[in-house]
Scaffold this active site. Sequence first.
Site, PDB file in Angstrom:
ATOM      1  N   SER A 143       0.837  -1.193   0.000  1.00  0.00           N
ATOM      2  CA  SER A 143       0.000   0.000   0.000  1.00  0.00           C
ATOM      3  C   SER A 143       0.884   1.260   0.000  1.00  0.00           C
ATOM      4  CB  SER A 143      -0.962  -0.041   1.196  1.00  0.00           C
ATOM      5  OG  SER A 143      -1.963   0.938   1.065  1.00  0.00           O
ATOM      6  N   ASP A 294      -9.093  -3.249  -5.553  1.00  0.00           N
ATOM      7  CA  ASP A 294      -9.033  -4.200  -4.430  1.00  0.00           C
ATOM      8  C   ASP A 294      -9.722  -3.678  -3.175  1.00  0.00           C
ATOM      9  OD1 ASP A 294      -7.327  -2.277  -3.401  1.00  0.00           O
ATOM     10  OD2 ASP A 294      -5.576  -3.589  -3.263  1.00  0.00           O
ATOM     11  N   HIS A 316      -7.451  -5.666  -0.667  1.00  0.00           N
ATOM     12  CA  HIS A 316      -6.301  -4.899  -0.206  1.00  0.00           C
ATOM     13  C   HIS A 316      -5.616  -5.544   1.003  1.00  0.00           C
ATOM     14  CE1 HIS A 316      -3.940  -1.255  -0.484  1.00  0.00           C
ATOM     15  NE2 HIS A 316      -4.024  -1.094   0.817  1.00  0.00           N
TER      16      HIS A 316
END
Length: 350
Positions: A143, A294, A316
């Site tokens: 991320s 996601d 995610h």
Amino acid sequence: MKLNAYLSKAMKPSRFLPTLGAVGTGLLLMSMQTTSAQASTYYSCSAPSGCQLVGARLLTSNYTNTQNPVILAHGLGGFNKLFGVLDYFYGIPQTLMRGGTDVFATKTSAVNNSEVRGEQLLAQVKLISAISGKPKVNLIGHSQGGIDVRYVAGVAPEYIASATAVSSPEQGSKTADEVLDQLSEGSITTEATLGLFKLIGIATDVGSGVSVTELQQQDGWKSLVALSTDGAAQFNAKFPAAMPTRYCGQPANTEVNGIKYYSFSGVGQITNLLDATDPILLATSTPYKGEANDGLVSVCSSRLGYVIRDNYVMNHLDSVNQLLGLVAFGSVNPTTVYRSQVNRLKNANL
């Protein structure tokens, strides 16, 4: 007399020293093999507190035995090993260790922009290089961590062998855009939201073992701006290495300044009905209006360097094997994806 003569002859140094030498050599080799097997280690690090050994593991193969250590960098709101129990990259350090990798999970400000976090990560990279005795490291960031590793690669390329971005909003997140649209700097709602962000940051600091006298900087507003489309564009103008030239394009370069860049990501939000975080990611995906994502990051925004895959059946949090390994049934396990990537790094002599 015959017995005494035999014993006298047998005890001559010329008789038993070669045997002792062979035994000693065997023991030395066994010791070296044991030491080598125990060399696969896992450290938990943070900028103010240094690195602490979590554990060592006997090698079961050399599948992930890279030349340089692997550094795992968390995303927004993240941690390294929470309260000594929960790994942010759940089960992944242990998987990599079994194949021979030295793993370091880092801790930066949970809530801040990637230049602040990147400087904190760089300090840990230098420390890890000293601890491991290796001049370079392999960075893997999830991320926002995938943006942090690009910062480090950009300002200190001499320390970096490779940089891998996992489900990273390299061109910004439309979810962050939506949140910013709902907030106005200085309003009561904004201050309450940013206060919550700060509390999350402090909690992850304390949970990661950071002393209350050395808490890291937390800034929710800066983090949201950095993760927005406009914030990402500004960052990419400074650090364009291995990026596509347009949204939804493919990167033209996979190696810049001697650093190999990689990325992988997934699609979907509800991937396991037992996972309580999946409905949250379904809600945060609404700003994408049908664009493949996601839950927080679109496929198009996740591309950096050599794109391994951008359509794994992972949301995610699945991409770091969370929540507690509750990921999609029947699809590739996230730990396997990391293991394959680190084997790729090994085969590239990294």
